[in-house]
Enzyme design. Sequence first.
Site, PDB file in Angstrom:
ATOM      1  N   ASN A  16      45.723 -25.985  63.506  1.00  0.00           N
ATOM      2  CA  ASN A  16      45.133 -27.325  63.497  1.00  0.00           C
ATOM      3  C   ASN A  16      45.158 -27.929  62.097  1.00  0.00           C
ATOM      4  OD1 ASN A  16      44.468 -27.453  66.243  1.00  0.00           O
ATOM      5  ND2 ASN A  16      42.538 -26.376  65.913  1.00  0.00           N
TER       6      ASN A  16
ATOM      7  N   ASP B 215      35.569 -21.889  58.855  1.00  0.00           N
ATOM      8  CA  ASP B 215      35.466 -20.992  60.001  1.00  0.00           C
ATOM      9  C   ASP B 215      36.693 -20.093  60.132  1.00  0.00           C
ATOM     10  OD1 ASP B 215      33.145 -22.354  60.406  1.00  0.00           O
ATOM     11  OD2 ASP B 215      33.857 -23.515  62.120  1.00  0.00           O
TER      12      ASP B 215
ATOM     13  N   ASP C 297      43.006 -20.736  58.540  1.00  0.00           N
ATOM     14  CA  ASP C 297      43.381 -19.753  59.563  1.00  0.00           C
ATOM     15  C   ASP C 297      44.059 -20.402  60.759  1.00  0.00           C
ATOM     16  OD1 ASP C 297      41.115 -19.636  62.158  1.00  0.00           O
ATOM     17  OD2 ASP C 297      40.818 -20.990  60.474  1.00  0.00           O
TER      18      ASP C 297
ATOM     19  N   ASP D  75      39.384 -24.052  54.222  1.00  0.00           N
ATOM     20  CA  ASP D  75      38.720 -24.181  55.510  1.00  0.00           C
ATOM     21  C   ASP D  75      37.579 -23.166  55.532  1.00  0.00           C
ATOM     22  OD1 ASP D  75      38.363 -24.734  58.357  1.00  0.00           O
ATOM     23  OD2 ASP D  75      39.356 -22.804  58.687  1.00  0.00           O
TER      24      ASP D  75
ATOM     25  N   ASP E 145      20.430 -21.323  76.198  1.00  0.00           N
ATOM     26  CA  ASP E 145      21.151 -22.406  75.517  1.00  0.00           C
ATOM     27  C   ASP E 145      22.270 -21.839  74.648  1.00  0.00           C
ATOM     28  OD1 ASP E 145      19.592 -24.444  76.555  1.00  0.00           O
ATOM     29  OD2 ASP E 145      18.130 -24.333  74.930  1.00  0.00           O
TER      30      ASP E 145
ATOM     31  N   THR F 236      35.930 -28.906  56.112  1.00  0.00           N
ATOM     32  CA  THR F 236      35.526 -28.387  57.407  1.00  0.00           C
ATOM     33  C   THR F 236      34.989 -29.484  58.325  1.00  0.00           C
ATOM     34  OG1 THR F 236      33.959 -26.869  58.491  1.00  0.00           O
ATOM     35  CG2 THR F 236      33.273 -27.824  56.394  1.00  0.00           C
TER      36      THR F 236
END
Length: 288
Positions: A217, A41, A214, A39, A67, A146
């Site tokens: 999910n 992130d 990490d 993964d 933004d 990812t």
Amino acid sequence: MRRLLRRRDEAETAGEVAAAAAIAMPTADPDPTAAAFFDVDNTMMRGASIYHFARGLASRGLFTTKDLVRFALGQAIFRVRGDENPAHIAKARETALAFVAGSKVEEIVRLGEEIYDEVMADRIWAGTRALAQSHLDAGRRVWLVTATPVELARVIAQRLGLTGALGTVAETRDGIYTGHLVGDLLHGPAKAEAVRALARREGLDLSRCSAYSDSANDLPLLSLVGHATAINPDAELREYARESGWEIRDFRTGRKATMIGLPIAAAAGAVAGGVAVAVALRRGHRSR
């Protein structure tokens, strides 16, 4: 039951699409049946890759501070609530796709390369990078998996000298984004389906493969392979890893909140990040 079956079908489709789009770099003396899957992130990189990309756009004046703050707050709220309602994700995805239509793929790739070198390179976890290198040294292919758009994921993989990347695939025609996804977001069960499809294509023995993440999910992915490792795990994954006898590696030091950066759910990062990228590119086009 119908919703569960539909989500499973969507995950399978997204996984098959991601595997079909995967491009492998050559490996010296490769092990033909083993690979490692990482993964990105908070596993390979501190924080969210798409958020760092948005910061890079902001530094170029293509994305306003207002933004960027709105984007960050929206993702933080998503993370705290754990909101993965399919209807909410679908609505956000449609909004992102409406903006991305007409953007050039080559522009995304060029900006991704620049921003990786300027913003992301120093955020790579040295410990995770070393784990990836150990697999490469043993002749095993190493893939990133990812929800980040595949073009940006490929840039990260290339900069790290990895085999390739599995990421969310947006439809293109003549090098231009059409505003549609091919399949769905590469998130949760879809990651496992992508790896399963890649394993069929590449002749991998999943019992000899490894996976690193990490987040809880990614339990479908971690449970798919023979060797799973929790990297900088969230509380749910840490508990599951302990119960399952999986290895746990934590490369964070000091207070976790100061090291993780923006904690961001992978699906939300891909969706809202798509909006961030598209708005910035559109503003860039209008200013020229």
